[in-house]
Write a protein that holds these residues in place. Structure first.
Motif, PDB file in Angstrom:
ATOM      1  N   LEU A  80     -33.106  31.954 -14.062  1.00  0.00           N
ATOM      2  CA  LEU A  80     -33.237  30.576 -13.602  1.00  0.00           C
ATOM      3  C   LEU A  80     -31.884  29.868 -13.599  1.00  0.00           C
ATOM      4  N   ALA A  81     -31.089  30.083 -14.632  1.00  0.00           N
ATOM      5  CA  ALA A  81     -29.760  29.471 -14.679  1.00  0.00           C
ATOM      6  C   ALA A  81     -28.884  29.982 -13.543  1.00  0.00           C
ATOM      7  N   TRP A  82     -28.986  31.270 -13.236  1.00  0.00           N
ATOM      8  CA  TRP A  82     -28.170  31.814 -12.156  1.00  0.00           C
ATOM      9  C   TRP A  82     -28.604  31.275 -10.794  1.00  0.00           C
ATOM     10  N   VAL A  83     -29.907  31.083 -10.583  1.00  0.00           N
ATOM     11  CA  VAL A  83     -30.383  30.509  -9.321  1.00  0.00           C
ATOM     12  C   VAL A  83     -29.850  29.097  -9.142  1.00  0.00           C
ATOM     13  N   VAL A  84     -29.865  28.313 -10.203  1.00  0.00           N
ATOM     14  CA  VAL A  84     -29.322  26.950 -10.129  1.00  0.00           C
ATOM     15  C   VAL A  84     -27.832  26.988  -9.810  1.00  0.00           C
ATOM     16  N   ALA A  85     -27.111  27.914 -10.436  1.00  0.00           N
ATOM     17  CA  ALA A  85     -25.671  28.023 -10.177  1.00  0.00           C
ATOM     18  C   ALA A  85     -25.389  28.395  -8.730  1.00  0.00           C
ATOM     19  N   VAL A  86     -26.151  29.336  -8.189  1.00  0.00           N
ATOM     20  CA  VAL A  86     -25.944  29.740  -6.802  1.00  0.00           C
ATOM     21  C   VAL A  86     -26.316  28.612  -5.841  1.00  0.00           C
ATOM     22  N   ALA A  87     -27.400  27.902  -6.143  1.00  0.00           N
ATOM     23  CA  ALA A  87     -27.791  26.780  -5.287  1.00  0.00           C
ATOM     24  C   ALA A  87     -26.724  25.685  -5.283  1.00  0.00           C
ATOM     25  N   VAL A  88     -26.169  25.393  -6.448  1.00  0.00           N
ATOM     26  CA  VAL A  88     -25.090  24.397  -6.518  1.00  0.00           C
ATOM     27  C   VAL A  88     -23.869  24.873  -5.736  1.00  0.00           C
ATOM     28  N   LEU A  89     -23.544  26.152  -5.850  1.00  0.00           N
ATOM     29  CA  LEU A  89     -22.402  26.710  -5.130  1.00  0.00           C
ATOM     30  C   LEU A  89     -22.581  26.586  -3.624  1.00  0.00           C
ATOM     31  N   ARG A  90     -23.760  26.953  -3.124  1.00  0.00           N
ATOM     32  CA  ARG A  90     -23.994  26.837  -1.681  1.00  0.00           C
ATOM     33  C   ARG A  90     -23.995  25.391  -1.218  1.00  0.00           C
ATOM     34  N   GLY A  91     -24.555  24.512  -2.041  1.00  0.00           N
ATOM     35  CA  GLY A  91     -24.543  23.107  -1.659  1.00  0.00           C
ATOM     36  C   GLY A  91     -23.147  22.522  -1.607  1.00  0.00           C
ATOM     37  N   VAL A  92     -22.325  22.864  -2.592  1.00  0.00           N
ATOM     38  CA  VAL A  92     -20.959  22.340  -2.631  1.00  0.00           C
ATOM     39  C   VAL A  92     -20.134  22.884  -1.468  1.00  0.00           C
TER      40      VAL A  92
END
Length: 447
Positions: free
Chosen positions: A341-353
């Motif tokens: 779950l933490a990694w999914v949030v990190a990847v989502a933030v990365l793509r959004g940024v």
């Protein structure tokens, strides 16, 4: 610099079914069934031969050269064994359970791309039976449906050990499907699609196993738990449950379970190849050679990558020991799912940024990875403190009752069992006399 462009799906070449005909679909469906059966026979030989070499023994070497016909001998043995039917079982579900398990196992390869578009009988067709915008969700749905074959197989026999194995398997599959699904979510985010051919095409520059390494590791661990392989074969666990949900089955009803287990190994290996290892694409630097990175060569690369994961599971079986069930479930819920779950949030933030801010990708990736590592360290530190014992003034014994739920429960770390009620009972006369004589003899010896 801020932009207002939405996150666009990359324009990659995907499977083209515009020239597909019904007889081409039928040919590919028959090929997939034969391909899976051939790989199961090969897996039986490779596993027994490979484990023999790992454990310093010859392995099968009598049936044919190098024991190549051993898998055929096993299949004939299952065909000619006595077909038993238990009296108390639900006959319909008892027969349907292995059929459901086998059907769901064979259905996953319908959306797996084995290669690019090729020329077959004058038609351009992809080496894939079907594709859809939610093909990855179809895979997860079919694997979840296959659980009914195990649960119904254990419940329909109305026997204790198969029921225990079915209950274990349901809890195990549900738990590890969550971490597996979360591991695949990061692939969907980076690929911009849930189509399997689109995901393979999106890995043309680099494989997701490299850029999404934490998700790849989580998927590999979850896949082993999903297919009930050592060290996670707890629904069977020969030392305690004999064969789990398959205990009351024989002949080809047992053979369908046996076949579906190995087909599911091929399924998770094929999904790992598709989602993380570039699918049918050749590895770098061979991917820059058009001759061996296109056409029918795609099946060769897909086959080799799939068997890389198959060998990893066989190697794991010959190396690691079976763990306890409570450790297995705790590892899934307290380790894999929070990390995924933490990694999914990190990847989502990365793509959004990266979609809204014109910033260098390596810089953003480094920041996200640093935050992810710090979060993992904090989670691990907080979790490690839960199992510590309490202070000297705390009475742990009074707070733990092993029969609170109506059945005995072993103590957890930091807990102690209450004193046994037998300790205060009066001992028999003969035992008391023997104890007195032994005490007097010990005192004389000390003097």
């Amino acid at each position: 610099m801020m932009t207002t462009l939405p996150l666009a799906i990359p324009d990659y070449t995907v499977a083209d079914f515009s020239q597909e005909t019904w007889w081409l679909t039928l040919i590919k469906a028959v090929f997939i069934i034969l391909f899976l059966i051939f790989n199961v026979l090969l897996a039986l030989w490779v596993e027994r031969r490979g484990l023999g070499r790992m454990q310093t023994r010859p392995g099968p070497n009598v049936a044919g050269p190098f024991g190549l016909f051993q898998a055929f001998a096993d299949a004939l043995k299952l065909l000619f064994k006595e077909d038993m039917w238990t009296r108390r079982s639900d006959k319909f579900l008892y027969f349907m359970a292995p059929a459901i398990a086998a059907f769901c196992a064979f259905s996953v390869f319908a959306v797996i791309p084995l290669g690019p578009n090729v020329n077959m009988f004058g038609h351009s067709t992809p080496l894939q039976l079907a594709d859809m915008p939610v093909a990855a969700l179809y895979i997860l749905a079919i694997t979840s449906l296959g659980l009914y074959g195990i649960v119904l197989g254990g419940w329909s026999t109305r026997s204790t050990l198969p029921l225990y194995g079915a209950v274990r398997s349901s809890a195990q599959v549900i738990s590890y499907e969550l971490s597996m699904g979360l591991a695949l979510v990061s692939v969907f985010i980076m690929s911009g699609s849930m189509s399997t051919s689109q995901i393979v095409a999106a890995q043309t520059p680099f494989w997701w196993a490299v850029t999404l390494a934490p998700a790849f590791v989580i998927y590999c661990i979850s896949a082993v738990g999903e297919v009930n392989r050592l060290p996670f074969d707890l629904p069977e666990a020969e030392g305690e449950l004999v064969a789990g949900h398959m205990t009351e089955y024989s002949s080809m009803k047992f053979g369908w379970y046996y076949l579906s287990e190995y087909v599911n190994m091929l399924n998770v290996s094929a999904v790992a190849t598709t989602m993380f290892f570039g699918g049918w694409h050749a590895p770098w630097p061979l991917s820059h050679v058009p001759v061996i990175n296109d056409g029918w060569f795609g099946i060769v690369w897909f086959f080799l990558k799939m068997w890389f994961f198959m060998f990893l599971m066989i190697w794991t079986r010959g190396t690691l020991l079976r763990i306890r069930y409570d450790q297995f479930m705790q590892f899934g819920w307290k380790r894999l799912i929070p990390v995924a779950l933490a990694w999914v949030v990190a990847v989502a933030v990365l793509r959004g940024v990266t979609a809204w801010v014109d910033t260098s990708m390596p810089v953003i990736l480094g920041v996200i990875l640093a935050i992810f590592v710090i979060a993992l360290a904090v989670m691990w530190f907080l979790d490690s403190g839960e199992g510590e014992t309490t202070g000297e003034g705390d009475d742990v014994t009074e707070t733990f009752d092993p029969l609170a739920d109506g059945f005995p429960v072993p103590p957890k770390p930091g807990q102690q069992l209450p004193p046994s009620p037998r300790a205060g009972r009066a001992q028999p006369v003969g035992v008391a006399a023997n104890t007195t004589v032994a005490t007097d003899a010990q005192e004389e010896t000390d003097e």
